[in-house]
Design a protein around this motif. Structure first.
Motif, PDB file in Angstrom:
ATOM      1  N   GLU A 124     -75.312  48.886  37.416  1.00 23.93           N
ATOM      2  CA  GLU A 124     -76.056  47.706  37.863  1.00 23.93           C
ATOM      3  C   GLU A 124     -74.900  46.647  37.693  1.00 23.93           C
ATOM      4  N   GLU A 125     -74.153  46.663  36.391  1.00 26.19           N
ATOM      5  CA  GLU A 125     -73.252  45.707  36.255  1.00 26.19           C
ATOM      6  C   GLU A 125     -72.182  45.728  37.062  1.00 26.19           C
ATOM      7  N   ILE A 126     -71.685  46.980  37.249  1.00 26.23           N
ATOM      8  CA  ILE A 126     -70.728  47.338  38.230  1.00 26.23           C
ATOM      9  C   ILE A 126     -70.705  46.947  39.773  1.00 26.23           C
ATOM     10  N   ARG A 127     -72.048  47.056  40.030  1.00 22.03           N
ATOM     11  CA  ARG A 127     -72.545  46.550  41.507  1.00 22.03           C
ATOM     12  C   ARG A 127     -72.430  45.034  41.537  1.00 22.03           C
ATOM     13  N   GLU A 128     -73.134  44.461  40.486  1.00 24.29           N
ATOM     14  CA  GLU A 128     -72.840  42.793  40.448  1.00 24.29           C
ATOM     15  C   GLU A 128     -71.549  42.556  40.593  1.00 24.29           C
ATOM     16  N   ALA A 129     -70.710  42.827  39.520  1.00 31.71           N
ATOM     17  CA  ALA A 129     -69.331  42.436  39.561  1.00 31.71           C
ATOM     18  C   ALA A 129     -68.717  42.796  41.116  1.00 31.71           C
ATOM     19  N   THR A 130     -68.608  43.814  41.413  1.00 28.11           N
ATOM     20  CA  THR A 130     -68.313  44.194  42.773  1.00 28.11           C
ATOM     21  C   THR A 130     -68.673  43.211  43.962  1.00 28.11           C
ATOM     22  N   GLU A 131     -70.015  43.027  43.995  1.00 28.12           N
ATOM     23  CA  GLU A 131     -70.338  41.832  45.188  1.00 28.12           C
ATOM     24  C   GLU A 131     -69.708  40.759  45.059  1.00 28.12           C
ATOM     25  N   ALA A 132     -69.568  40.116  43.579  1.00 33.46           N
ATOM     26  CA  ALA A 132     -69.036  38.735  43.406  1.00 33.46           C
ATOM     27  C   ALA A 132     -67.477  38.732  43.665  1.00 33.46           C
ATOM     28  N   LEU A 133     -66.881  39.927  43.483  1.00 30.97           N
ATOM     29  CA  LEU A 133     -65.334  40.014  43.995  1.00 30.97           C
ATOM     30  C   LEU A 133     -65.283  40.140  45.431  1.00 30.97           C
ATOM     31  N   LEU A 134     -66.327  40.927  45.839  1.00 34.25           N
ATOM     32  CA  LEU A 134     -66.122  41.044  47.378  1.00 34.25           C
ATOM     33  C   LEU A 134     -66.008  39.899  48.183  1.00 34.25           C
ATOM     34  N   SER A 135     -67.021  38.953  47.480  1.00 40.32           N
ATOM     35  CA  SER A 135     -67.335  37.486  48.356  1.00 40.32           C
ATOM     36  C   SER A 135     -66.285  36.625  48.213  1.00 40.32           C
ATOM     37  N   ARG A 136     -65.218  36.917  47.265  1.00 42.91           N
ATOM     38  CA  ARG A 136     -63.745  35.936  47.341  1.00 42.91           C
ATOM     39  C   ARG A 136     -62.681  36.766  47.985  1.00 42.91           C
ATOM     40  N   MET A 137     -63.007  37.856  48.503  1.00 37.67           N
ATOM     41  CA  MET A 137     -61.867  38.265  49.216  1.00 37.67           C
ATOM     42  C   MET A 137     -61.922  38.352  50.573  1.00 37.67           C
ATOM     43  N   SER A 138     -60.783  38.061  51.098  1.00 35.92           N
ATOM     44  CA  SER A 138     -60.470  37.870  52.680  1.00 35.92           C
ATOM     45  C   SER A 138     -60.653  39.146  53.271  1.00 35.92           C
ATOM     46  N   LEU A 139     -60.613  39.331  54.495  1.00 35.03           N
ATOM     47  CA  LEU A 139     -60.502  40.700  55.218  1.00 35.03           C
ATOM     48  C   LEU A 139     -59.173  41.405  55.024  1.00 35.03           C
ATOM     49  N   ALA A 140     -57.968  40.672  55.005  1.00 35.34           N
ATOM     50  CA  ALA A 140     -56.847  41.365  54.573  1.00 35.34           C
ATOM     51  C   ALA A 140     -56.716  41.872  53.374  1.00 35.34           C
ATOM     52  N   ASP A 141     -57.323  41.203  52.394  1.00 37.37           N
ATOM     53  CA  ASP A 141     -57.518  41.628  50.794  1.00 37.37           C
ATOM     54  C   ASP A 141     -58.278  42.964  50.757  1.00 37.37           C
ATOM     55  N   LYS A 142     -59.315  42.906  51.657  1.00 39.17           N
ATOM     56  CA  LYS A 142     -60.190  44.189  51.227  1.00 39.17           C
ATOM     57  C   LYS A 142     -59.349  45.476  52.072  1.00 39.17           C
ATOM     58  N   VAL A 143     -58.519  44.985  53.216  1.00 34.57           N
ATOM     59  CA  VAL A 143     -58.052  46.165  53.629  1.00 34.57           C
ATOM     60  C   VAL A 143     -56.995  46.725  52.803  1.00 34.57           C
ATOM     61  N   GLY A 144     -56.265  45.810  52.137  1.00 35.48           N
ATOM     62  CA  GLY A 144     -55.227  46.127  51.101  1.00 35.48           C
ATOM     63  C   GLY A 144     -55.779  47.361  50.180  1.00 35.48           C
ATOM     64  N   GLN A 145     -56.990  47.033  49.557  1.00 30.91           N
ATOM     65  CA  GLN A 145     -57.569  48.155  48.726  1.00 30.91           C
ATOM     66  C   GLN A 145     -57.618  49.458  49.592  1.00 30.91           C
ATOM     67  N   MET A 146     -57.836  49.552  50.815  1.00 32.47           N
ATOM     68  CA  MET A 146     -57.902  50.843  51.313  1.00 32.47           C
ATOM     69  C   MET A 146     -56.459  51.505  51.847  1.00 32.47           C
ATOM     70  N   CYS A 147     -55.327  50.881  51.506  1.00 38.89           N
ATOM     71  CA  CYS A 147     -54.173  51.303  51.887  1.00 38.89           C
ATOM     72  C   CYS A 147     -53.570  51.756  50.498  1.00 38.89           C
ATOM     73  N   GLN A 148     -52.335  52.811  50.603  1.00 36.31           N
ATOM     74  CA  GLN A 148     -51.852  53.357  49.551  1.00 36.31           C
ATOM     75  C   GLN A 148     -50.345  53.294  49.988  1.00 36.31           C
ATOM     76  N   CYS A 149     -49.574  53.397  48.828  1.00 37.81           N
ATOM     77  CA  CYS A 149     -48.295  53.355  49.032  1.00 37.81           C
ATOM     78  C   CYS A 149     -47.719  54.397  48.001  1.00 37.81           C
TER      79      CYS A 149
END
Length: 846
Positions: A124-149
């Motif tokens: 539950e703590e993880i879900r709350e922290a995740t939602e708080a972080l997601l709300s601050r992220m731009s779409l480009a920020d989110k897509v970056g998390q889905m990419c690997q190098c």
């Protein structure tokens, strides 16, 4: 000059340690590895003049390029140079011994970055922290998390046109990194992510830890032949312990593909042909890598995320050719290829990787039925779904997307969370803008990724896995090597023995050790990146250390793995003539197995076959010891040598394990998990096949219009479950405590097994069941249970199996997963061919 030596060289950006091992038999041998790059240097030719050595060989990364070393040794120091592309020519000044750990200088440097007060968070703590972080992220920020190098320009596939990892990470355009073999590289890249990327989100560091990190265990096909879940679980736990000490938190393994075509090189990475056994091994591997799945085990610095691969059907590639077309029915998908994935998911695997192949004409990476409906919907998988290397781009090459942008859309719609290394996901913002994807879909993917970053503690302590002090403590430690040795012994399968084995050093006379694997360190197999390959125990060393003095242990290579040696056969024949017995060490090199290593022929290479024919013709008692990553065609050897020992690739202590078996220090107990064909034309050949409308029987063997070959048998040379011992086990008749069960009732099937030999041994008693008549055709037999039992000479034991409706159930189009009423046969024996039988009836509940 005999022994271990090391030198430290200065490169433009870092220091490099080179370790050499010098050994001597008839001539000198030189083996080397470089740290931090886990790339072995193979020297084929070594010449000595006084205290000087010159060695030449081929580059592991590019066989067209030559490597060479020129070294001059003193009592405790040496001077020289090493030429190793792409590093160029390096001057060396070194000393005796292994030398320091290259990561020792990092121990004090990383301490200020650690946050020892970090503790596990609740879901539950993880879900709350995740939602708080997601709300601050731009779409480009989110897509970056889905990419690997990649961590460097080292590639596991085709070259990728991309920015350097430092730039991608600093700009928040990568959320995970593949191939950081050096702990300092992990530290450097993690610092960039935490200090420079838009939200300071730490990176996941991924690697293929398939059968060991620094201590190498038997390849998975080998360890599956142990049928020992506890030992396999321990091997994976040790691998995780060593890998996480170097900062690796996400494993691209285990591979749980069922594979029935030994031409496919990747059979070496799996558990063989059976879905039931494959499911048990998948579960053991997940539990080994991840621990028991508690909050504490997820948060532990010594466990890693397990990734089941490759979903699904990859092992059915047509012709055994890697990356080739797959065409299977839904019944085959569900009854053969799905069970190991189901078992791994039920064990809590945190990740799944897609297969390269098509299913129903759609690439797996874009297949919403497979990934969204079956994997996530039906199986309830809520973890990270990662593409295999290049699989998103390859949607275009399959002809199912017109370009990389469309391919990215298809993959995200199929719920793909990470694109491995390639950059098609860079098109996601444009696809959202065009309404072809929704930002909610991206949020779901990023939620899963952030959940695991919180779960394993990275978000609260980004450098918690950078533990150079633990590298020094854990890598290649004695207890890990002992575990590798024990599992290696259990993985050896004795295929034939006319009484020549075991051989005792004190009574065997002179033994001729002949063949390209007689004194080779190429015993680790594919998919390993150890820095200790040069310390692999060879077969020659193993026999020598168990009591064969060097004047009674004769040696001749005879041939290379796939090429003749000038005068090699003549030397081998002369050596055999001087001996009382011959150990013929033949097989495949490590790069002949694994990914992109399919073979048309299942014979040993021609040079080795000619060597074997010449040596066997000498007429001395001969033992064949095989090093290989797939079932081979051994019909000629079955007819012409006294014993055949299948050792596969056994890992860091391979030579000692093989020597233990050959000398009787260990009584072999391994059982095959893939059938060995009598001829390549039978392939695929496996035990749980369907009956045909015109089955071949003893009674109709002389008739024409039956399902048979004109020029050979239908049956394999060695069937699934087969393996001999130095003792002899006898089976009594199968006894059932009832002749019918209904609904959820169970029956007990028992058999008495007796060790009728003169020494203790371990037997794997196997239970098979046949559904005699179903609404759809059913296999002639299916493995449903086994018991490993150790028996003293003369000892008998009753082995009991409990059978219920779950053991009878299968998937059919009309009924889904269910057991159907009717007659069933119970078969219990030492393998899938030789079993005692009894029958019972099953009735559905009233």
């Amino acid at each position: 000059m005999i022994g271990m030596w090391h030198a430290i060289a200065d490169l433009p950006r870092a220091k490099l340690k080179v370790q050499f091992k010098v050994s001597k038999r008839a001539g000198y041998a030189l083996d080397a590895v470089m740290e931090p790059y886990p790339i072995p240097l193979r020297f084929d030719s070594v010449t000595a003049e006084g205290t000087k050595l010159r060695a030449t060989g081929k580059s592991f990364l590019n066989p067209a390029e030559e490597v060479f070393a020129e070294l001059e040794f003193g009592e405790s120091t040496f001077e020289g140079l090493l030429h190793a592309p792409p590093l160029g020519t390096l001057p060396l000044h070194g000393e005796r011994g292994r030398g320091p750990f290259m990561s020792e200088s990092l121990i004090e440097e990383v301490k200020p970055y650690r946050k020892r007060e970090a503790a596990p968070r609740s879901d539950e703590e993880i879900r709350e922290a995740t939602e708080a972080l997601l709300s601050r992220m731009s779409l480009a920020d989110k897509v970056g998390q889905m990419c690997q190098c990649m961590a460097s320009n080292f590639s596991f596939g085709g070259a990728v046109d991309s920015d350097p990892p430092e730039k991608l990470i600093a700009e928040g355009r990568a959320g995970s990194v593949l191939g950081a073999f050096d702990i300092r590289r992990v530290f450097e890249l993690q610092k960039i992510a935490v200090e420079q990327s838009p939200h300071g989100i730490p990176l996941l560091f991924n690697a293929d830890i398939i059968h060991g990190s620094q201590t190498i265990f038997p390849v998975p096909l080998a360890w599956s032949c142990s049928w020992d879940m506890d030992a396999i679980r321990e091997a994976c736990a040790i691998a995780a312990k060593e890998a996480t000490a170097s900062g690796i938190v996400y494993n691209h393994g285990p591979m749980v593909d069922v594979s029935r075509d030994p031409r496919w090189g990747r059979v070496v990475e799996g558990a063989g042909e059976d879905p039931f056994l494959g499911g048990l091994i998948a579960k053991a591997q997940v539990e080994g890598y991840q621990g028991p799945g508690t909050s504490e085990s997820w948060f532990s610095e010594e466990t890693m995320i397990a990734c089941l691969k490759h979903f699904i059907g990859y092992g059915a590639a047509e012709g055994g050719r890697d990356y080739n077309t797959v065409d299977i029915s839904e019944g085959t998908l569900r009854n053969v290829y799905l069970p190991p994935f189901r078992a791994g998911i039920e064990a809590g695997a945190g990740s799944v990787m897609n297969a390269f192949n098509l299913y129903q004409g759609v690439p797996a990476a874009a297949n919403a039925f497979l990934l969204k409906d079956l994997l996530r919907g039906e199986l309830g998988f809520g973890g990270i779904l990662i593409s295999d290397y290049g699989a998103v781009d390859e949607i275009v090459k399959h002809g199912c997307a017109k370009d990389a942008k469309e391919a990215a859309g298809l993959a995200v719609n199929a719920t793909m969370d990470i694109e491995m290394v390639t950059r098609s996901f860079d098109y996601i913002p444009k696809l959202v803008e065009e309404g072809k994807l929704s930002e909610a879909q991206i949020d779901e993917a990023v939620r899963r990724l952030l959940f695991f970053k919180y779960k394993i503690g990275l978000m609260d302590d980004p450098f918690r896995y950078v533990r150079p002090e633990k590298e020094r403590e854990y890598h290649f430690r004695a207890e890990h090597l002992e575990a590798s040795l024990e599992l290696a012994r259990k993985s050896v399968v004795l295929l034939k023995n006319d009484g020549i084995l075991p051989i005792r050093p004190e009574t065997a006379g002179k033994a001729a050790l002949i063949g390209p694997f007689a004194d080779s360190k190429d015993l680790l197999g594919p998919w390993q990146f150890t820095r200790y390959g040069h310390e692999t125990v060879t077969l020659y060393e193993g026999l020598r250390d168990l009591g064969f003095e060097e004047d009674r242990l004769l040696y001749a290579a005879g041939s290379g793995t796939d090429r003749a040696l000038e005068g090699g056969i003549e030397e081998a024949v002369a050596t055999a003539e001087r001996a009382d017995l011959v150990v013929l060490a033949l097989g495949e090199s490590s790069d002949m197995s694994g990914e992109a290593a399919s073979r048309l022929s299942l014979e040993l290479p021609e040079a080795q076959l000619r060597l074997a024919e010449a040596v066997v013709a000498v007429g001395k008692p001969t033992i064949l010891v095989l090093t290989n990553g797939r079932p081979l065609v051994l019909d000629w050897f079955e007819r012409n040598v006294g014993a055949i020992v299948e050792t596969w690739f056994l890992g860091s202590r391979a030579g000692r394990a093989i020597a233990d078996v050959l000398t009787g220090e260990y009584n072999p107990s391994g059982k095959l998990t893939m059938s060995f064909p009598a001829h390549a034309g039978q392939v695929p050949v496996y035990y749980s096949h369907f009956r045909t409308g015109r089955p071949l029987t003893e009674e109709n063997a002389s008739e024409k219009f039956v399902s048979k070959y004109l020029d050979g048998p239908n049956e394999p040379l060695y069937p699934f479950g087969y393996g001999l011992s130095y003792t002899r086990f006898e089976y009594g008749d199968v006894s059932l405590d009832r002749t019918a069960i209904r609904g959820e009732e169970k029956l007990r099937a028992s058999v008495t097994v007796t060790n009728a030999g003169d020494r203790a041994g371990e037997e794997t008693v196997q239970l098979y069941i046949q559904d005699v008549c179903g609404s759809v055709a059913r296999p002639v037999r299916e493995l449903k249970g086994f018991v490993k039992t150790a028996l003293a000479a003369g000892e008998s034991r009753e082995i009991v199996f409990e059978i219920g409706s779950s053991d009878l159930a299968f998937w059919s189009p009309g009924r889904g997963y269910a057991a159907e009423p009717g007659e069933f046969r119970v078969m219990i024996g030492p393998n899938s061919r030789d079993a005692k039988t009894a029958s019972f009836e099953y009735f559905e509940s009233e």
